[in-house]
Design an enzyme around this catalytic site. Structure first.
Site, PDB file in Angstrom:
ATOM      1  N   ASP A  25       0.867  -1.224  -0.253  1.00 48.60           N
ATOM      2  CA  ASP A  25      -0.075   0.124   0.054  1.00 48.60           C
ATOM      3  C   ASP A  25       0.952   1.332  -0.059  1.00 48.60           C
ATOM      4  OD1 ASP A  25      -1.522  -2.157   0.836  1.00 48.60           O
ATOM      5  OD2 ASP A  25      -2.432  -1.146   2.492  1.00 48.60           O
ATOM      6  N   PHE A  81       1.363  -1.060   9.961  1.00 49.87           N
ATOM      7  CA  PHE A  81       0.556  -1.229   8.829  1.00 49.87           C
ATOM      8  C   PHE A  81       0.148   0.150   8.241  1.00 49.87           C
ATOM      9  CE2 PHE A  81      -1.587  -5.857   9.042  1.00 49.87           C
ATOM     10  CZ  PHE A  81      -0.320  -6.285   9.182  1.00 49.87           C
ATOM     11  N   SER A  82      -0.800   0.213   7.375  1.00 49.89           N
ATOM     12  CA  SER A  82      -1.187   1.376   6.580  1.00 49.89           C
ATOM     13  C   SER A  82      -1.630   2.632   7.485  1.00 49.89           C
ATOM     14  CB  SER A  82      -2.151   1.198   5.235  1.00 49.89           C
ATOM     15  OG  SER A  82      -1.242   0.019   4.555  1.00 49.89           O
ATOM     16  N   ARG A 153      -7.873  -1.155  11.318  1.00 48.34           N
ATOM     17  CA  ARG A 153      -6.696  -0.682  10.791  1.00 48.34           C
ATOM     18  C   ARG A 153      -6.929   0.670   9.598  1.00 48.34           C
ATOM     19  NH1 ARG A 153      -7.583  -5.807   8.955  1.00 48.34           N
ATOM     20  NH2 ARG A 153      -7.703  -6.442   6.820  1.00 48.34           N
ATOM     21  N   GLU A 201     -10.869  -2.812   4.130  1.00 49.12           N
ATOM     22  CA  GLU A 201      -9.409  -2.320   4.162  1.00 49.12           C
ATOM     23  C   GLU A 201      -9.291  -0.990   3.641  1.00 49.12           C
ATOM     24  OE1 GLU A 201      -6.597  -5.873   4.410  1.00 49.12           O
ATOM     25  OE2 GLU A 201      -6.796  -5.361   2.333  1.00 49.12           O
TER      26      GLU A 201
HETATM   27  C1  FRU Z   1      -3.897  -3.904   2.427  1.00 48.89           C
HETATM   28  C2  FRU Z   1      -3.572  -3.974   3.864  1.00 48.89           C
HETATM   29  C3  FRU Z   1      -3.763  -3.041   4.732  1.00 48.89           C
HETATM   30  C4  FRU Z   1      -2.747  -3.378   5.814  1.00 48.89           C
HETATM   31  C5  FRU Z   1      -1.662  -3.540   4.971  1.00 48.89           C
HETATM   32  C6  FRU Z   1      -0.559  -4.573   5.532  1.00 48.89           C
HETATM   33  O1  FRU Z   1      -3.249  -4.363   1.372  1.00 48.89           O
HETATM   34  O2  FRU Z   1      -3.786  -5.434   4.017  1.00 48.89           O
HETATM   35  O3  FRU Z   1      -5.132  -3.519   5.342  1.00 48.89           O
HETATM   36  O4  FRU Z   1      -2.716  -2.356   6.836  1.00 48.89           O
HETATM   37  O5  FRU Z   1      -2.105  -4.129   3.828  1.00 48.89           O
HETATM   38  O6  FRU Z   1       0.514  -4.619   4.650  1.00 48.89           O
END
Ligand code: FRU
Length: 452
Positions: A25, A81-82, A153, A201
């Site tokens: 991401d 994570f993102s 997240r 997500e």
């Molecule tokens: C989307 C995701 C997000 C997460 C990240 C982890 O591609 O699954 O939801 O924060 O990638 O790398």
């Protein structure tokens, strides 16, 4: 960090990829003092997903990227994570400590995804920069939003100007997202939850003007797959006007979309105040390469009134013109025999045609076929199909080709197809063929590489 040699067979030449290792991401997309920051999900230690760290690159033009040191490393609360970034112009967070306005990042600490964070839940954390985005410092009071649900997240933050406070869109679980508000980016109050059928997500939440409709604006909520709802937001409640999430991209590799924050407003003549989106081109293969995965080309998103209702369009940012090297143009051609358009691997081409009801327009791009069928009202490329009907017998296709991608924009970006491809190194030609179509304009730009 500087850019190493970036000339491998499947190395994207004007799309972002990391020098080495895995990426997914785009994160923390923010513009500050002439620089576009592109943070990204990164595995610095391998070409597969893992060890999630925020990588970092900057660019003055969204084309030439310089990769910097990794910006956020895993810690006791989890791997990184993102998330997103905003410029805290009014110092609402109190985190500014010098002359530079603070850039504030909200990200997910994915508890339990590493040995170090065993037993921790997923929480939302804050980091900030006091050096114009060069480096990020984690806030000592993390997490700022405790665990809410499952693997909640991907916080995306926006400024709600009429109220003078921040709003955050957060992914909770299943098809459920939540909105929060905050006056200081640290204490968050839950507003309400929203369901997005078929989506999960990476939410994005932003306000956009309706093109050609002076003063009219709407809020847009997008999910990782780029599907979106358009509606009204009064600072507390988002009320969608679209019945169900609308799909804009039909390619195989379009995911985890995010738009830039803080691109300054400006006169329409300078086309500033743009809403620019980057997607992770999820999937795709890069055999034998020391890197894995790439970003989509940055696209300008606009909200348009159409017969179907309010729709987002996607178009490559205008900066691409600065990469043009050779340009060839044709006009008024009947498609009766193949025309070789180029032998080059980097292209930006636009075909405008008048089509009979049974016409076909086919582009053979280094052995991969992109087909428009008027009878089916469809565009097909790399195993995927997008709906595309002629408008008054006319169709426009814009196609960006890089060493490992084909991106197609139909009828002014009403639909797009973002796809990876792995052409045989020996296949170099791009050829136009078809029948029942009269090309009214055909322009082929060959591009220079963006790696210095
Ligand atoms: C989307 C995701 C997000 C997460 C990240 C982890 O591609 O699954 O939801 O924060 O990638 O790398």
């Amino acid at each position: 960090m500087t850019n190493e040699s970036m000339d491998e067979v499947y190395r994207p030449q004007y799309h972002f990829s990391a020098q080495t290792g895995w990426i997914n991401d785009p994160n923390g997309l923010v513009f500050y003092k002439g620089r576009y920051h592109l943070f990204f999900q990164h595995n610095p230690f391998g070409t597969q997903w893992g060890n999630m760290t925020w990588g970092h690159a900057v660019s003055a033009d969204l084309l030439h990227w310089r990769q910097l040191e990794n910006a956020l490393l895993p810690d006791k609360l989890g791997t990184m994570f993102s998330g997103s970034a905003v410029v805290d112009w009014n110092n609402t967070s109190g985190l500014q400590s010098g002359p530079e306005t603070a850039i504030v990042v909200l990200y997910t600490a994915a508890g339990g995804t590493s040995e170090e964070s065993k037993g921790q839940p997923f929480t939302q954390c804050l980091a900030y920069s006091t050096d114009a985005g060069d480096t990020l410092t984690k806030y000592e009071g993390n997490p700022v939003l405790p665990h809410v649900a499952k693997e909640n997240r991907d916080p995306k933050v926006a400024w709600f100007a009429p109220g003078g406070y921040w709003v955050m869109a957060l992914y909770l679980d299943g098809n459920t997202y939540a909105l929060y508000s905050s006056s200081d980016l640290k204490a968050w109050e839950h507003l309400h939850n929203i369901e997005m059928q078929g989506c999960s997500e990476c939410p994005d939440f932003f306000e956009a003007p309706i093109e050609g409709d002076e003063g009219e604006r709407r809020w847009v909520l997008t999910a990782a797959n780029g599907k979106y709802l358009v509606g009204r937001f009064d600072g507390r409640l988002f009320v969608p006007e679209t019945v169900e999430p609308v799909q804009v991209d039909f390619g195989a590799n379009y995911y985890a979309v995010q738009t830039y924050s803080d691109i300054p407003d400006g006169p329409a003549s300078r086309r500033d105040g743009r809403r620019i989106q980057i997607a992770w081109m999820a999937g795709g293969a890069y055999p034998g390469m020391g890197f894995n995965q790439q970003m989509s080309f940055p696209c300008e998103m606009k909200l348009m009134r159409t017969v179907a209702g309010l729709r987002l369009t996607r178009q490559p940012v205008a900066e691409i013109t600065t990469l043009y090297s050779t340009t060839r143009a044709w006009g008024d051609l009947l498609l009766t025999q193949p025309i070789v358009l180029s032998q080059h691997d980097l292209l930006d081409l636009t075909i405008e045609c008048d089509v009979h009801p049974d016409a076909e327009v086919v582009l053979d791009i280094r052995g991969e076929r992109l087909t428009f069928s008027a009878a089916q009202g469809a565009l097909t490329c790399l195993g995927k199909t997008a709906p595309l009907a002629p408008v008054s017998g006319h169709v426009t296709l814009r196609v960006l080709v890089d060493r490992a991608s084909i991106e197609v924009f139909g009828n002014g970006g009403l639909i797009s197809m973002t796809s990876c491809f792995t052409p045989a190194p020996s296949a170099s030609q791009t050829v136009l063929l078809g029948s029942g179509a009269k090309v009214t304009s055909l322009v082929v730009h060959e591009l220079n590489t963006a790696w210095d």
